[in-house]
Structures are given as C-alpha cells and as structure tokens.
Write a protein that holds these residues in place. Structure first.
Motif, PDB file in Angstrom:
ATOM      1  N   PHE A 159      50.183   4.616  20.807  1.00  0.00           N
ATOM      2  CA  PHE A 159      49.504   4.271  19.553  1.00  0.00           C
ATOM      3  C   PHE A 159      48.046   4.697  19.642  1.00  0.00           C
ATOM      4  O   PHE A 159      47.403   4.510  20.671  1.00  0.00           O
ATOM      5  CB  PHE A 159      49.612   2.767  19.281  1.00  0.00           C
ATOM      6  CG  PHE A 159      51.016   2.315  18.982  1.00  0.00           C
ATOM      7  CD1 PHE A 159      51.503   2.348  17.691  1.00  0.00           C
ATOM      8  CD2 PHE A 159      51.851   1.877  19.991  1.00  0.00           C
ATOM      9  CE1 PHE A 159      52.803   1.948  17.406  1.00  0.00           C
ATOM     10  CE2 PHE A 159      53.159   1.470  19.725  1.00  0.00           C
ATOM     11  CZ  PHE A 159      53.633   1.507  18.427  1.00  0.00           C
ATOM     12  N   PRO A 214      44.874   4.084  17.560  1.00  0.00           N
ATOM     13  CA  PRO A 214      43.905   3.587  16.574  1.00  0.00           C
ATOM     14  C   PRO A 214      42.538   4.233  16.726  1.00  0.00           C
ATOM     15  O   PRO A 214      41.849   4.471  15.716  1.00  0.00           O
ATOM     16  CB  PRO A 214      43.852   2.081  16.861  1.00  0.00           C
ATOM     17  CG  PRO A 214      44.326   1.939  18.286  1.00  0.00           C
ATOM     18  CD  PRO A 214      45.346   3.018  18.466  1.00  0.00           C
ATOM     19  N   HIS A 259      53.221   5.265  10.562  1.00  0.00           N
ATOM     20  CA  HIS A 259      52.848   3.866  10.805  1.00  0.00           C
ATOM     21  C   HIS A 259      54.076   2.972  10.734  1.00  0.00           C
ATOM     22  O   HIS A 259      54.984   3.198   9.925  1.00  0.00           O
ATOM     23  CB  HIS A 259      51.851   3.376   9.748  1.00  0.00           C
ATOM     24  CG  HIS A 259      50.499   3.991   9.836  1.00  0.00           C
ATOM     25  ND1 HIS A 259      49.445   3.387  10.473  1.00  0.00           N
ATOM     26  CD2 HIS A 259      50.027   5.175   9.358  1.00  0.00           C
ATOM     27  CE1 HIS A 259      48.369   4.164  10.385  1.00  0.00           C
ATOM     28  NE2 HIS A 259      48.696   5.252   9.715  1.00  0.00           N
ATOM     29  N   ASN A 294      44.511  -8.207  21.503  1.00  0.00           N
ATOM     30  CA  ASN A 294      43.885  -6.886  21.395  1.00  0.00           C
ATOM     31  C   ASN A 294      42.825  -6.682  22.466  1.00  0.00           C
ATOM     32  O   ASN A 294      42.635  -5.569  22.959  1.00  0.00           O
ATOM     33  CB  ASN A 294      43.292  -6.697  19.998  1.00  0.00           C
ATOM     34  CG  ASN A 294      44.338  -6.262  18.993  1.00  0.00           C
ATOM     35  OD1 ASN A 294      45.089  -5.325  19.224  1.00  0.00           O
ATOM     36  ND2 ASN A 294      44.398  -6.947  17.856  1.00  0.00           N
ATOM     37  N   GLY A 303      42.512  -1.756  13.715  1.00  0.00           N
ATOM     38  CA  GLY A 303      43.900  -1.898  13.298  1.00  0.00           C
ATOM     39  C   GLY A 303      44.021  -2.319  11.846  1.00  0.00           C
ATOM     40  O   GLY A 303      44.905  -1.851  11.119  1.00  0.00           O
ATOM     41  N   PHE A 346      47.603   1.289  13.584  1.00  0.00           N
ATOM     42  CA  PHE A 346      47.828   1.858  14.916  1.00  0.00           C
ATOM     43  C   PHE A 346      48.810   3.025  14.733  1.00  0.00           C
ATOM     44  O   PHE A 346      50.007   2.897  14.960  1.00  0.00           O
ATOM     45  CB  PHE A 346      48.440   0.813  15.858  1.00  0.00           C
ATOM     46  CG  PHE A 346      47.464  -0.171  16.445  1.00  0.00           C
ATOM     47  CD1 PHE A 346      46.192  -0.345  15.928  1.00  0.00           C
ATOM     48  CD2 PHE A 346      47.827  -0.947  17.539  1.00  0.00           C
ATOM     49  CE1 PHE A 346      45.303  -1.262  16.478  1.00  0.00           C
ATOM     50  CE2 PHE A 346      46.948  -1.866  18.099  1.00  0.00           C
ATOM     51  CZ  PHE A 346      45.680  -2.025  17.562  1.00  0.00           C
ATOM     52  N   THR A 350      53.355  -2.499  17.528  1.00  0.00           N
ATOM     53  CA  THR A 350      52.908  -3.068  18.798  1.00  0.00           C
ATOM     54  C   THR A 350      53.146  -4.570  18.787  1.00  0.00           C
ATOM     55  O   THR A 350      52.778  -5.249  17.824  1.00  0.00           O
ATOM     56  CB  THR A 350      51.404  -2.791  19.018  1.00  0.00           C
ATOM     57  OG1 THR A 350      51.191  -1.380  19.052  1.00  0.00           O
ATOM     58  CG2 THR A 350      50.920  -3.402  20.318  1.00  0.00           C
TER      59      THR A 350
END
Length: 529
Positions: free
Chosen positions: A58, A60, A82, A192, A216, A221, A338
C-alpha cells in the motif's frame, strides 16, 4: 562513460536516475538483484493464479508525493486501485474502528464508539486540510526545508501555533486519550503509528499516527493495479524512454575515489564504470560507509557515529492464497485493504514492550493486507490474495511465546512464527486457517537476501525514532544527501526524510548532484517535476 552511476534500482534509485536523465545526463543504474524494484516487487510465487507483493503493498505516501505526482506515471501504464475502506481495526467483540474513504463516513463510525469522537476526528482532519500540503512539502524537501518551513510556520500560527506543535509531539497513546473518549479513534491513530518502529508511548509517535491517518483519510491507501511491480515497471519505462540504462545482476563492490572525489564504481565482476559527474547510492548508510567507500576517505567522526546507528525492527512476513474472504468477526473489516490485528492499544503497547526487551512477541501485532479487496485483478473472483507482517527484535534475547524462537530462522522457527501469526489472525477471524490454499514465509533473513537494504528485515533503512531523523539521519550533522566524498550522494531511505515509497531521498540526491555541478537551469527544470 555515463555522467552518473546510480547504485541500486529500488524506488529511490529509479527516481534519482529519472531526474538526472530528464535533466539531460547520461545515467547508468546498477542493480545487484536479477530484477529492479528493491522493496517494490510482485510475483506469482505463492500460487500461479494469485499475484503477491513480495515486500510493500500500500502506498499512501506515494499518493501525496510531489515527486511521483509530477512524473506522470500514468503515461507509462500505471493505474491505482483502492479498497472500499482504507483501514480497519477489528475488536473481538464485533466492533470495528474504520477509516473510510469519505471523511463523513469515518466520522459516523467513530461517533458510534463515543459521542463527540466524530467531531474530534473532523477537527483533526481540518487541521490536516490547513497544514498538510505544506507539511508534506517540508518533509520531502532537502534539509533544511527553508521555503516550505516558512509557509508551514505561518499555517501553524493560524492553526494554533504552540498548541498544535504540542499535539504533534505527544505519544500516540496520550494523543488518543486527549482527543477521543472511545476506542475507535485511539485505535486508528495507534495502529497507524505502529507502521513504524515507534511505541505508543514514544514521543513523536502521535505525529506519525496522525500523519498516516490523515493521509489515509485524504488520499486513501492505494495499490498499483496488477501488483506492486507495476510501479517499478512504470519508473523503469520512464527511465529508458529518457535514455537511461538499467543493468540488473550487477553488484557494486566499491566506489572509486580519486583526490577526494567519487569517480565511478567497481562491480563484483571486476568491471570499472566511470562516472563523469556523480555517484548516487541507493544503499543503506552502513553499507555505503563501511563496505563501498574505503575508510581512509571518511572522517573518523562519521565512522564512530555509525557505531550508534540504529536499525528499525526486523520484519517477518507471510503471504497467503486464500480460497475465500477472511471471516472476520467484525464484518466491517472485510472491506478494508489494510487491517490492524491487535487487542486494542494495550495490545500494541505490550507488543512494542516485548520487542524493546528483545523478546519475540507471543501475540504479535499483525498488519494484514487484503489485496484482492483492494485490487480485484490480484486473484480469481471470490478468493483473496493476502499477506501479514509483524515485527520482531533485531537481536532476539528470548521468546515470549512457547516455541523458543532464537532468531536462527531455520525451517522450524519460520514455521512456528508463521503459525503464531495465523493464530493471531484466527482470534479475530475464526476459520481463517481453513481458507488457506497456499502460503509463503519471508523471514527477516529471507527479506535481506532479496533486498540488501532490508537489513534483517528492517524496512525503513534505520529507525524512525526522533533521534535518527532530520539532521540526525543517518548520523548527527547530516540530514542531506551529500557525503564527505565529493560527487557521492546518499539516495536511499537512510537519508532524510526516511522510509516509505515516495521517492524523496532519491529526488533530493539527484537535485544535489545537479546543483553541485553548477547546472542551475537544469536544476530548476528538475525541481519542477
């Protein structure tokens, strides 16, 4: 005889090479592995019908990176996808903290945890909306970031000044306690923050948790359609269209220095590659200064400081081909790309404490990726290409679990640790193991063998803790890509601003090389892309 030699074809090396080639330099990239990409690669090694990302998945920080945004990688075929939801942190009672694509949906979910928590999240997002773009520019600019910092300072004053600075300096546990009454917002921030090697009680972990959460919320992400390797393929395509040369399977054994200046490299095969203007190293700092450059060319202070260099946590990863979706007890987790798997913030603290003591965690915090949920092209309809990674100590002193894992990472230890991760997922998704068609284990030693920058599975090329950031990265008094050797530049995540797939260290190194060669016009052109 190229103008520049770039050591390593990871994302930072490829970004650096692209910038130099765009500025008109001839560039040759030498990569030790048989394929480019560093920690941005994918394959079908778990099952032929499933695409699996070998390392990162991922992106971001790529989504907000001003460097990658200006590369127009869509012209090279790169597309992003996404998941319906960004991040989930399920609880075993069926509740689920959810970071949604739309801020109002995140707000509604957090309000269900405690009245007022939705408004608290909206307030944090409002702060990001005011300062986020300038903060990213400051982070991704060579240190010191004078112009972005001036703009950011003005925004900070308008947004609350010292109070905002205090908020970002907080440990993420304290930040969550101050901002939220319920568990939902606290879990999103802390989970996170644990993407890096910072404990929930560490100073500055609040800033990292807030940054990742807000990125995010604003950008999601995203994942490359078809696998992480699609991002690498786009960077390689752009480089080759610009005239750059990529040579894989070419390990660099040393940097040639003459009269205090880097003049090229020598490969493990004995070939000398002369660089007319610069050598850029997308390598770890210890490898560059202890293996590639002779000690006689380096200050003693630098070598002594390297003795204090701290790696981030080691990483243990498992990839799966699943016959169906993960059966989460908290049904909302099914739509997230995630998933953070841990027993609340206390579980995260316990996990980080065990690592700090050198123990292999008995109930590891698992970052779980649902790749088909994020990109349906990854596996057949109705199935899931999934992975999970957790962290273990760089130097293991004991095992908090029952398996007596020592860090040898022989076959028995690898199987035991993979089973432990699966058991952790099973606690939150009963029946998960019945859906495993195939699995692949990537122990810390395996990760390093596939990418030497991942020292024992350290994915950030050095700790993200405050004592090794900015002017302290990789050692005190640096913070910029220049090295003590003229014409040699550190272009990896070991340099400011550190880990993550955003290309900033590579871009900073390329711009420094252009600037030091007096190419002001070309430098200005490169800064626009």
């Amino acid at each position: 005889m190229p103008d520049a030699v770039v050591i390593g074809a990871g994302p930072n090396g490829l970004v650096a090479a692209n910038l130099l080639a765009y500025a008109g330099w001839s560039v040759e990239v030498l990569e030790a592995q048989p394929e480019p990409g560093g920690a941005v690669r994918s394959d079908r090694g778990v099952h032929p019908e499933y695409v699996s990302d070998l390392f990162s998945s991922f992106y971001p920080l790529a989504a907000v990176s001003p460097v990658l945004a200006r590369f127009d990688l869509a012209a090279e075929g790169l597309r992003w996808s996404h998941a319906p939801s960004v991040v989930a942190h399920p609880l075993r009672d069926g509740r689920c903290a959810l970071l949604e694509r739309r801020v109002q949906e995140t707000v509604s979910g957090l309000e269900a945890f405690a009245s007022g928590d939705g408004a608290a999240w909206l307030n944090m997002y409002g702060m990001w909306s005011r300062v986020g773009s300038d903060l990213v520019q400051a982070l991704f600019t060579p240190f010191p970031p004078v112009r972005p910092a001036l703009r950011l300072a003005a925004k900070f004053r308008a947004a609350g000044g010292l109070r905002l600075a205090r908020t970002l300096a907080l440990p993420v546990r304290r930040l969550g306690d101050e901002e939220f009454r319920g568990d939902g917002g606290r879990l999103l921030l802390a989970g996170n923050a644990l993407h890096a090697d910072v404990a929930p009680e560490a100073a500055g972990s609040g800033a990292f948790g807030w940054l990742m959460s807000m990125v995010g919320q604003s950008h999601g992400f995203p994942v490359p359609v078809g696998g992480a390797g699609a991002l690498t393929a786009a960077l390689v395509s752009r480089l080759e269209r610009s005239g750059g040369v990529l040579r894989c399977g070419e390990r660099v054994a040393s940097v040639a220095v003459r009269g205090g200046r880097a003049v090229g490299v020598r490969t493990a095969g004995g070939e000398s590659v002369i660089a007319r203007r610069a050598v850029l190293a997308d390598t770890s700092a210890p490898v560059l200064y202890r293996e590639l450059v002779d000690e006689e060319h380096l200050p003693g202070r630098l070598l002594r400081d390297l003795e204090r260099f701290q790696w981030d946590f080691a990483t243990f990863k498992v990839d799966w081909a699943l016959t169906g979706p993960v059966p989460w007890t908290a049904a909302q987790a099914a739509g997230a790309g995630t998933v953070h798997v841990a027993d609340g913030v206390d579980g995260l603290t316990r996990f980080a404490s065990q690592i700090a003591m050198g123990q292999v965690p008995d109930e590891p915090f698992a970052l779980f990726g649902q790749m088909t949920t994020a990109d349906p092209s990854r596996s057949p309809a109705g199935t899931e290409s999934a992975w999970s990674y957790t962290h273990v100590p760089q130097h293991i002193t004991s095992d908090a679990g029952p398996d007596r894992i020592t860090g040898r990472w022989d076959a028995a230890e690898q199987e035991a640790m993979a089973d432990r991760i699966e058991a952790q997922v099973e606690r939150f998704a009963p029946g998960f193991r019945t859906r495993i068609l195939a699995r692949r284990i990537l122990a810390p030693t395996t990760l390093q063998a596939m990418d030497e920058n991942l020292h024992n599975g350290a994915i950030n090329n050095g700790t993200t803790a405050l004592h090794q950031q900015a002017i302290f990265r990789p050692v005190p008094g640096t913070g910029r890509p220049e090295t003590p050797v003229k014409g040699l530049y550190l272009a990896s995540a070991a340099a400011h601003p550190g880990g993550g797939v955003h290309g900033a260290p590579g871009a900073n190194a390329a711009r420094a090389a252009l600037g030091h060669c007096g190419l002001r016009t070309l430098l200005h052109r490169a800064q626009r892309i």
